[in-house]
Design a protein around this motif. Structure first.
Motif, PDB file in Angstrom:
ATOM      1  N   LEU A  80       0.831  -1.205   0.000  1.00  0.00           N
ATOM      2  CA  LEU A  80       0.000   0.000   0.000  1.00  0.00           C
ATOM      3  C   LEU A  80       0.866   1.256   0.000  1.00  0.00           C
ATOM      4  O   LEU A  80       0.548   2.241  -0.694  1.00  0.00           O
ATOM      5  CB  LEU A  80      -0.932  -0.008   1.213  1.00  0.00           C
ATOM      6  CG  LEU A  80      -1.834   1.214   1.384  1.00  0.00           C
ATOM      7  CD1 LEU A  80      -2.763   1.378   0.177  1.00  0.00           C
ATOM      8  CD2 LEU A  80      -2.649   1.115   2.668  1.00  0.00           C
ATOM      9  N   ALA A  81       1.960   1.240   0.753  1.00  0.00           N
ATOM     10  CA  ALA A  81       2.858   2.397   0.787  1.00  0.00           C
ATOM     11  C   ALA A  81       3.432   2.679  -0.597  1.00  0.00           C
ATOM     12  O   ALA A  81       3.546   3.839  -1.014  1.00  0.00           O
ATOM     13  CB  ALA A  81       3.980   2.159   1.803  1.00  0.00           C
ATOM     14  N   VAL A  82       3.770   1.625  -1.318  1.00  0.00           N
ATOM     15  CA  VAL A  82       4.277   1.789  -2.687  1.00  0.00           C
ATOM     16  C   VAL A  82       3.173   2.308  -3.598  1.00  0.00           C
ATOM     17  O   VAL A  82       3.376   3.225  -4.406  1.00  0.00           O
ATOM     18  CB  VAL A  82       4.850   0.459  -3.211  1.00  0.00           C
ATOM     19  CG1 VAL A  82       5.225   0.585  -4.682  1.00  0.00           C
ATOM     20  CG2 VAL A  82       6.060   0.030  -2.382  1.00  0.00           C
ATOM     21  N   GLU A  83       1.979   1.726  -3.460  1.00  0.00           N
ATOM     22  CA  GLU A  83       0.843   2.129  -4.291  1.00  0.00           C
ATOM     23  C   GLU A  83       0.509   3.602  -4.101  1.00  0.00           C
ATOM     24  O   GLU A  83       0.122   4.295  -5.060  1.00  0.00           O
ATOM     25  CB  GLU A  83      -0.356   1.250  -3.935  1.00  0.00           C
ATOM     26  CG  GLU A  83      -1.630   1.557  -4.695  1.00  0.00           C
ATOM     27  CD  GLU A  83      -2.789   0.715  -4.200  1.00  0.00           C
ATOM     28  OE1 GLU A  83      -3.940   1.211  -4.234  1.00  0.00           O
ATOM     29  OE2 GLU A  83      -2.560  -0.438  -3.781  1.00  0.00           O
ATOM     30  N   LEU A  84       0.673   4.108  -2.873  1.00  0.00           N
ATOM     31  CA  LEU A  84       0.367   5.511  -2.570  1.00  0.00           C
ATOM     32  C   LEU A  84       1.545   6.436  -2.852  1.00  0.00           C
ATOM     33  O   LEU A  84       1.480   7.629  -2.534  1.00  0.00           O
ATOM     34  CB  LEU A  84      -0.065   5.639  -1.100  1.00  0.00           C
ATOM     35  CG  LEU A  84      -1.365   4.932  -0.710  1.00  0.00           C
ATOM     36  CD1 LEU A  84      -1.603   5.032   0.791  1.00  0.00           C
ATOM     37  CD2 LEU A  84      -2.546   5.521  -1.474  1.00  0.00           C
ATOM     38  N   ASP A  85       2.619   5.883  -3.414  1.00  0.00           N
ATOM     39  CA  ASP A  85       3.804   6.674  -3.779  1.00  0.00           C
ATOM     40  C   ASP A  85       4.396   7.368  -2.545  1.00  0.00           C
ATOM     41  O   ASP A  85       4.692   8.565  -2.548  1.00  0.00           O
ATOM     42  CB  ASP A  85       3.448   7.712  -4.848  1.00  0.00           C
ATOM     43  CG  ASP A  85       4.692   8.352  -5.477  1.00  0.00           C
ATOM     44  OD1 ASP A  85       5.771   7.721  -5.414  1.00  0.00           O
ATOM     45  OD2 ASP A  85       4.574   9.474  -5.998  1.00  0.00           O
ATOM     46  N   LEU A  86       4.591   6.571  -1.492  1.00  0.00           N
ATOM     47  CA  LEU A  86       5.106   7.111  -0.235  1.00  0.00           C
ATOM     48  C   LEU A  86       6.486   6.567   0.107  1.00  0.00           C
ATOM     49  O   LEU A  86       6.940   6.706   1.245  1.00  0.00           O
ATOM     50  CB  LEU A  86       4.131   6.780   0.912  1.00  0.00           C
ATOM     51  CG  LEU A  86       2.770   7.465   0.860  1.00  0.00           C
ATOM     52  CD1 LEU A  86       1.853   6.899   1.937  1.00  0.00           C
ATOM     53  CD2 LEU A  86       2.910   8.981   1.022  1.00  0.00           C
ATOM     54  N   ALA A  87       7.166   5.979  -0.865  1.00  0.00           N
ATOM     55  CA  ALA A  87       8.448   5.332  -0.585  1.00  0.00           C
ATOM     56  C   ALA A  87       9.460   6.288   0.027  1.00  0.00           C
ATOM     57  O   ALA A  87      10.275   5.893   0.870  1.00  0.00           O
ATOM     58  CB  ALA A  87       9.008   4.718  -1.876  1.00  0.00           C
ATOM     59  N   GLU A  88       9.445   7.553  -0.384  1.00  0.00           N
ATOM     60  CA  GLU A  88      10.404   8.524   0.139  1.00  0.00           C
ATOM     61  C   GLU A  88      10.036   9.020   1.530  1.00  0.00           C
ATOM     62  O   GLU A  88      10.841   9.679   2.185  1.00  0.00           O
ATOM     63  CB  GLU A  88      10.519   9.718  -0.809  1.00  0.00           C
ATOM     64  CG  GLU A  88      11.116   9.377  -2.161  1.00  0.00           C
ATOM     65  CD  GLU A  88      11.272  10.616  -3.035  1.00  0.00           C
ATOM     66  OE1 GLU A  88      11.056  11.729  -2.519  1.00  0.00           O
ATOM     67  OE2 GLU A  88      11.602  10.459  -4.218  1.00  0.00           O
ATOM     68  N   HIS A  89       8.837   8.701   1.986  1.00  0.00           N
ATOM     69  CA  HIS A  89       8.340   9.258   3.249  1.00  0.00           C
ATOM     70  C   HIS A  89       8.080   8.206   4.325  1.00  0.00           C
ATOM     71  O   HIS A  89       7.983   8.554   5.503  1.00  0.00           O
ATOM     72  CB  HIS A  89       7.058  10.048   2.996  1.00  0.00           C
ATOM     73  CG  HIS A  89       7.239  11.209   2.071  1.00  0.00           C
ATOM     74  ND1 HIS A  89       7.614  12.454   2.507  1.00  0.00           N
ATOM     75  CD2 HIS A  89       7.110  11.290   0.718  1.00  0.00           C
ATOM     76  CE1 HIS A  89       7.703  13.272   1.474  1.00  0.00           C
ATOM     77  NE2 HIS A  89       7.411  12.592   0.378  1.00  0.00           N
ATOM     78  N   VAL A  90       7.956   6.946   3.943  1.00  0.00           N
ATOM     79  CA  VAL A  90       7.572   5.900   4.891  1.00  0.00           C
ATOM     80  C   VAL A  90       8.652   4.828   4.961  1.00  0.00           C
ATOM     81  O   VAL A  90       9.157   4.375   3.921  1.00  0.00           O
ATOM     82  CB  VAL A  90       6.225   5.260   4.496  1.00  0.00           C
ATOM     83  CG1 VAL A  90       5.901   4.080   5.403  1.00  0.00           C
ATOM     84  CG2 VAL A  90       5.107   6.294   4.552  1.00  0.00           C
ATOM     85  N   GLU A  91       8.989   4.417   6.170  1.00  0.00           N
ATOM     86  CA  GLU A  91       9.959   3.342   6.380  1.00  0.00           C
ATOM     87  C   GLU A  91       9.373   2.306   7.324  1.00  0.00           C
ATOM     88  O   GLU A  91       8.798   2.654   8.360  1.00  0.00           O
ATOM     89  CB  GLU A  91      11.258   3.888   6.966  1.00  0.00           C
ATOM     90  CG  GLU A  91      12.317   2.815   7.217  1.00  0.00           C
ATOM     91  CD  GLU A  91      13.589   3.366   7.833  1.00  0.00           C
ATOM     92  OE1 GLU A  91      14.671   3.084   7.303  1.00  0.00           O
ATOM     93  OE2 GLU A  91      13.486   4.085   8.851  1.00  0.00           O
ATOM     94  N   PHE A  92       9.525   1.029   6.983  1.00  0.00           N
ATOM     95  CA  PHE A  92       9.135  -0.080   7.838  1.00  0.00           C
ATOM     96  C   PHE A  92      10.406  -0.676   8.445  1.00  0.00           C
ATOM     97  O   PHE A  92      11.295  -1.120   7.713  1.00  0.00           O
ATOM     98  CB  PHE A  92       8.408  -1.159   7.038  1.00  0.00           C
ATOM     99  CG  PHE A  92       7.058  -0.763   6.526  1.00  0.00           C
ATOM    100  CD1 PHE A  92       5.908  -1.130   7.201  1.00  0.00           C
ATOM    101  CD2 PHE A  92       6.935  -0.035   5.343  1.00  0.00           C
ATOM    102  CE1 PHE A  92       4.655  -0.779   6.719  1.00  0.00           C
ATOM    103  CE2 PHE A  92       5.693   0.327   4.849  1.00  0.00           C
ATOM    104  CZ  PHE A  92       4.546  -0.040   5.539  1.00  0.00           C
ATOM    105  N   THR A  93      10.486  -0.727   9.768  1.00  0.00           N
ATOM    106  CA  THR A  93      11.684  -1.283  10.412  1.00  0.00           C
ATOM    107  C   THR A  93      11.537  -2.767  10.727  1.00  0.00           C
ATOM    108  O   THR A  93      12.524  -3.439  10.994  1.00  0.00           O
ATOM    109  CB  THR A  93      11.986  -0.562  11.733  1.00  0.00           C
ATOM    110  OG1 THR A  93      10.968  -0.870  12.697  1.00  0.00           O
ATOM    111  CG2 THR A  93      12.070   0.942  11.539  1.00  0.00           C
ATOM    112  N   GLY A  94      10.298  -3.298  10.718  1.00  0.00           N
ATOM    113  CA  GLY A  94      10.063  -4.619  11.281  1.00  0.00           C
ATOM    114  C   GLY A  94      10.159  -4.529  12.799  1.00  0.00           C
ATOM    115  O   GLY A  94      10.194  -3.439  13.382  1.00  0.00           O
TER     116      GLY A  94
END
Length: 387
Positions: free
Chosen positions: A253-267
């Protein structure tokens, strides 16, 4: 317990340490985390761990998962019994089926059971699926009722859950004790901010916790979409700490919303990284949507944000207000645009953020901290063991 490994489950680990400090011998049966051995001893607590069931999303597969958890729990309870016989088993949910593994010890050796109710499983089931079937819901009501009936004592995380235990569960008031999942302020304390963790942005939002369908992380991502693409605030970043069975979908969903530069998943992150991220963040997000479960549930992440002096943005839920009080701002339930705009209002008001953060820290220290929960929790086990 079945849904998280220990000590990753902070509540259960705090309970273990409290019992050890009170002189009890403590063993834990739980699933393995990544790289965990089948047995280890940590701070005097004996951890017996089994391989977890693969992540699932289809409703029918929960039957297989529950069957696996019952058998694995029974096997490791036998291992714990062979090391040292026990007199009390504390069952933590979800799910409400682990009484099946305890029942042989109850019938053969008179072991007593404590039900530490972390979730309302019937409501949890309905919150996870768009079209939940009625039969599984009724089955969950039945397994919950059996768990209540077999329990000598019930531990509830808040007053809302306590009312359910006494109403739907038919328990006496004297047999139900509220033990909140309070953070440990001596371990959770804000440190120096590290600008590098903002990844080139002026502001950092943070989410910590399990990522299931009912946890609202998708709403947090939609709020970021509103902030970045509709409000044009490219100076805001979001770091998501944790994982769950919705993790893969949320990354997509983060990729679909074009948020790659703004969102990070750390696990799932170690405590040291959690402290660094919390200390560098401006706001903690509690995006849990309003439903029959979330409205009466205490969100651990909300109190952890408060311990780190972070103001909280949440939807207006009954128990979230009880926990956070003036340390949070509240959006109309499930209104993502309003939620996102409240985030921006706080980001643009540093004075208010600091005031709310300080109020949250005081509330944790004076009311919510785990140290205030230790005595009622330990007394439950003392009553059952005659200590």
């Amino acid at each position: 317990m079945q849904n998280l490994p220990v000590p990753f489950d902070r509540r259960v680990w705090l309970e273990c340490r409290a019992l050890r400090s009170a002189g009890f011998e403590v063993s834990v049966v739980c699933p393995k985390g990544k790289g965990d051995p089948s047995y280890t001893e940590l701070d005097g607590v004996h951890l017996f761990k089994y391989r977890p069931f693969p992540p699932i999303t289809r409703q029918i597969m929960f039957v297989a998962e529950y069957a696996w958890s019952i058998m694995a729990t029974l096997v490791h309870l036998v291992r714990a019994w062979r090391r040292l016989p026990f007199s009390v088993v504390q069952v933590c949910n979800p799910p409400d089926v682990l009484w099946s593994a305890v029942l042989p010890f109850r019938m053969l050796f008179g072991v007593r059971m404590v039900f530490d109710q972390h979730d309302l499983c019937p409501e949890l089931y309905r919150s996870r699926f768009d079209q939940p079937a009625d039969l599984p819901y009724r089955a969950l009501l039945l397994t919950e009722r059996i768990t209540y009936a077999l329990s000598a004592q019930v531990i509830s995380t808040n007053e809302s859950y306590r009312r359910v235990a006494m109403g739907r569960g038919g328990k006496r008031a004297a047999d139900v004790t509220v033990v909140r999942t309070g953070p440990d302020p001596s371990r959770m304390r804000r440190g120096e901010a590290e600008p590098v963790l903002r990844r080139g942005h002026r502001h950092l939002l943070v989410y910590i916790g399990v990522m299931g369908p009912q946890d609202g992380v998708d709403l947090a991502l939609q709020a970021m979409d509103h902030i970045v693409h509709r409000r044009g605030r490219t100076d805001v970043a979001l770091t998501l700490i944790g994982d769950g069975d919705a993790g893969a979908e949320l990354r997509s969903l983060a990729v679909e919303l074009d948020l790659a530069e703004h969102v990070e998943f750390t696990g799932r992150a170690p405590d040291e990284l959690v402290t660094r991220l919390m200390s560098s963040a401006d706001i903690g997000l509690s995006p849990d949507p309003k439903n029959a479960l979330n409205d009466v549930s205490t969100m651990n992440k909300t109190m952890e944000y408060m311990a780190y002096e972070l103001p909280v943005v949440a939807f207006d839920l009954v128990e979230t207000r009880v926990s956070a009080a003036e340390a949070a701002v509240y959006a109309t339930p499930n209104r993502v645009d309003e939620y996102a705009d409240l985030v921006l209002e706080l980001l643009d008001d540093e004075v208010r953020r600091k005031q709310m953060g300080a109020a949250g820290r005081r509330r944790v220290e004076d009311v919510l901290a785990w140290q205030h929960q230790i005595t009622p929790y330990v007394r439950v086990h003392e009553r059952l063991t005659g200590s």
